[in-house]
Design a protein around this motif. Structure first.
Motif, PDB file in Angstrom:
ATOM      1  N   TRP A  30       0.802  -1.223   0.000  1.00 15.91           N
ATOM      2  CA  TRP A  30       0.000   0.000   0.000  1.00 15.91           C
ATOM      3  C   TRP A  30       0.837   1.277   0.000  1.00 15.91           C
ATOM      4  N   ALA A  31       2.136   1.171   0.211  1.00 14.42           N
ATOM      5  CA  ALA A  31       3.026   2.333   0.122  1.00 14.42           C
ATOM      6  C   ALA A  31       3.504   2.570  -1.305  1.00 14.42           C
ATOM      7  N   PRO A  43      -0.029   7.083  -1.491  1.00 14.34           N
ATOM      8  CA  PRO A  43       0.498   5.901  -0.806  1.00 14.34           C
ATOM      9  C   PRO A  43       0.167   5.930   0.688  1.00 14.34           C
ATOM     10  N   SER A  44      -0.060   4.763   1.251  1.00  5.72           N
ATOM     11  CA  SER A  44      -0.418   4.651   2.661  1.00  5.72           C
ATOM     12  C   SER A  44       0.814   4.673   3.553  1.00  5.72           C
ATOM     13  N   THR A  45       0.654   5.300   4.708  1.00  6.11           N
ATOM     14  CA  THR A  45       1.674   5.240   5.749  1.00  6.11           C
ATOM     15  C   THR A  45       1.588   3.876   6.424  1.00  6.11           C
ATOM     16  N   ARG A  46       2.587   3.540   7.215  1.00  3.33           N
ATOM     17  CA  ARG A  46       2.522   2.294   7.980  1.00  3.33           C
ATOM     18  C   ARG A  46       1.322   2.334   8.930  1.00  3.33           C
ATOM     19  N   GLU A  47       1.052   3.483   9.487  1.00  2.70           N
ATOM     20  CA  GLU A  47      -0.096   3.621  10.393  1.00  2.70           C
ATOM     21  C   GLU A  47      -1.402   3.310   9.670  1.00  2.70           C
ATOM     22  N   ALA A  48      -1.572   3.851   8.472  1.00  2.00           N
ATOM     23  CA  ALA A  48      -2.792   3.586   7.701  1.00  2.00           C
ATOM     24  C   ALA A  48      -2.878   2.110   7.319  1.00  2.00           C
ATOM     25  N   SER A  49      -1.757   1.499   6.992  1.00  2.41           N
ATOM     26  CA  SER A  49      -1.766   0.072   6.655  1.00  2.41           C
ATOM     27  C   SER A  49      -2.091  -0.783   7.873  1.00  2.41           C
ATOM     28  N   ARG A  55      -8.897  -3.509  10.192  1.00  6.33           N
ATOM     29  CA  ARG A  55     -10.221  -3.424   9.575  1.00  6.33           C
ATOM     30  C   ARG A  55     -10.559  -4.747   8.873  1.00  6.33           C
ATOM     31  N   TYR A  56      -9.577  -5.347   8.206  1.00  8.20           N
ATOM     32  CA  TYR A  56      -9.818  -6.629   7.539  1.00  8.20           C
ATOM     33  C   TYR A  56     -10.260  -7.693   8.545  1.00  8.20           C
ATOM     34  N   VAL A  57      -9.528  -7.816   9.635  1.00  9.83           N
ATOM     35  CA  VAL A  57      -9.857  -8.813  10.658  1.00  9.83           C
ATOM     36  C   VAL A  57     -11.201  -8.481  11.297  1.00  9.83           C
ATOM     37  N   GLY A  58     -11.447  -7.202  11.547  1.00 14.73           N
ATOM     38  CA  GLY A  58     -12.707  -6.766  12.150  1.00 14.73           C
ATOM     39  C   GLY A  58     -13.915  -7.074  11.299  1.00 14.73           C
ATOM     40  N   HIS A  59     -13.785  -6.995   9.994  1.00 14.22           N
ATOM     41  CA  HIS A  59     -14.905  -7.346   9.120  1.00 14.22           C
ATOM     42  C   HIS A  59     -15.355  -8.782   9.386  1.00 14.22           C
ATOM     43  N   TRP A  60     -14.401  -9.694   9.442  1.00 16.06           N
ATOM     44  CA  TRP A  60     -14.771 -11.086   9.697  1.00 16.06           C
ATOM     45  C   TRP A  60     -15.400 -11.233  11.071  1.00 16.06           C
ATOM     46  N   GLN A  61     -14.833 -10.587  12.074  1.00 19.73           N
ATOM     47  CA  GLN A  61     -15.342 -10.700  13.437  1.00 19.73           C
ATOM     48  C   GLN A  61     -16.767 -10.163  13.576  1.00 19.73           C
TER      49      GLN A  61
END
Length: 177
Positions: A30-31, A43-49, A55-61
């Protein structure tokens, strides 16, 4: 309802849930200015990534669907990410109660049919498990993604904007249960 991404295997790929160990490859992906050229442009910062990974894991949860890591089966190399999300986007028309499909692959893996193979696997999973219509938004100049969406049954609905940038909304008929 699933609370973790199921593993999906195709002839050449493994789609699996994200782990903390994926963070560095996700941050590097993503950078890359080439990756985000049609996805916001910055490009995404490490913080945004890091936020993206959570967010990916949270979607499943919380929702029982989400994104997968895409790996090449033969080499085990990280190829990219693909999945379904509810990002609560502030746009018109609303994507409320829809699953928005998205994909991103490292440029070195473009043109090998991996995106199409992964998309078919995700859409097959969605047909069996998802109770929402599937849509996607694509920058009008992103011809490869438009071709991929159309190949997999997405139909252009409307040209609109998201965060002051033009996007095309595509829907996939027959995904309502």
């Amino acid at each position: 309802m699933l609370n973790a991404a199921p593993q999906i295997e195709t002839p050449r790929l493994i789609l699996r849930g994200h782990t903390v160990d994926d963070f560095n490859v996700i941050a590097a992906l993503w950078a890359d200015p080439e990756i985000v050229r049609f996805i916001g442009g910055t490009p995404s910062t490490r913080e945004a990534s890091w936020t993206r990974l959570l967010r990916y894991v949270g979607h499943w949860q919380l929702l029982g669907f989400g994104y997968w890591v895409v790996k090449e089966k033969e080499s085990g190399r990280f190829i990219g990410e693909i999945g379904l999300a509810d990002f609560q986007r502030n746009m018109q028309p609303s994507l409320e109660n829809k699953a928005e499909m998205g994909w991103v692959l490292s440029p070195e893996f473009h043109g090998k049919g991996y995106a199409s193979e992964a998309a078919k696997a995700v859409l097959d999973w969605a047909a069996a498990h998802l109770e929402r219509p599937v849509c996607c938004i694509i920058a009008p100049e992103n011809t490869p993604s438009i071709r991929l969406a159309e190949k997999h049954g997405f139909i252009h609905q409307i040209d609109t904007t998201y965060q002051d940038s033009p996007v095309r909304l595509y829907s996939r008929p027959g995904t309502e249960k």
